[in-house]
Design an enzyme around this catalytic site. Structure first.
Site, PDB file in Angstrom:
ATOM      1  CE  LYS A 190      -8.002  -5.961  16.916  1.00 35.11           C
ATOM      2  NZ  LYS A 190      -8.333  -4.745  16.148  1.00 35.11           N
ATOM      3  NE  ARG A 243     -14.844  -3.359  24.925  1.00 33.98           N
ATOM      4  CZ  ARG A 243     -13.869  -3.996  25.557  1.00 33.98           C
ATOM      5  NH1 ARG A 243     -14.061  -4.498  26.764  1.00 33.98           N
ATOM      6  NH2 ARG A 243     -12.691  -4.149  24.974  1.00 33.98           N
TER       7      ARG A 243
END
Length: 214
Positions: free
Chosen positions: A14, A172
């Protein structure tokens, strides 16, 4: 005018794509982490409220997070569009954002969702190594150092960050899925979700993004 949200799990790339979107489309990159730090640093009323929670190790409530983001979106640099990163994190925040934009006579352009298989994410994150001295980043497969375990730049020892161990990475990824899958359905139901294949090269990922954004 571009008003978009960037979704993607840890390790999806990202950060790289956010930089390219900002450079090409000239919109501010708005991340909740940056907004919190800015408000706390400037000791705004919202920042003072947020720090009461962060100092206790608690999550900032949705209602306060939304107020902080809305205040940021009212700033002058967002008049020509924006890219949100890290917000919304759940369907409540997404609904508040829709309501806020509607009140301004605005709407989202699209929601970009970078998808990468769990196995690939594991490989990317658990293979990451950083220099203990200068902080340079390497990868055991994709960007290996010339000498194993030694930084090319300063000769420092390369280490694995605590949040890049296999157990932590799995957690995560699962946390992201738990938070984000309802968001995917939320935006899919209103035909605003654009799926981006994040398993290919960064250049190919951005080509897909350009194709969606025009």
């Amino acid at each position: 005018m571009l008003r978009t949200i960037l979704l993607g799990p840890p390790g999806a790339g990202k950060g790289t794509q956010a930089s390219r979107i900002v450079e090409k489309y000239g919109v501010p990159h708005i991340s909740t982490g940056d907004i919190f730090r800015d408000n706390i640093k400037r000791q705004t009323e919202l920042g003072k409220k947020a720090v009461e929670y962060t100092n206790k190790g608690e999550l900032v409530p949705d209602s306060l997070t939304c107020e902080i983001v809305k205040a940021r979106l009212m700033q002058d640099d967002c008049r020509e569009g924006f890219m949100l990163d890290g917000f919304p994190r759940n369907t409540y925040q997404a609904a508040v954002l829709d309501e806020f934009l509607g009140e301004q006579g605005l709407k989202l352009t699209t929601v970009l969702n970078i998808r990468v298989a769990d196995e690939e994410l594991m490989s990317r994150l658990t293979g990451r190594r950083v220099c203990s001295k200068c902080g340079a980043s390497f990868h055991v497969v994709n960007v290996p150092p010339k000498q194993e375990g030694i930084c090319d730049n300063c000769g420092g020892e390369l280490i694995q960050r605590p949040d890049d161990t296999e157990e932590t990475v799995r957690n995560r990824i699962q946390v992201y899925k738990d938070q984000t899958q309802p968001l995917e359905f939320f935006y899919m139901a209103t035909d605003r979700l654009s799926i981006i294949d994040g398993a290919v090269s960064p250049e190919e990922v951005f080509a897909q993004i350009e194709n969606v954004l025009g």
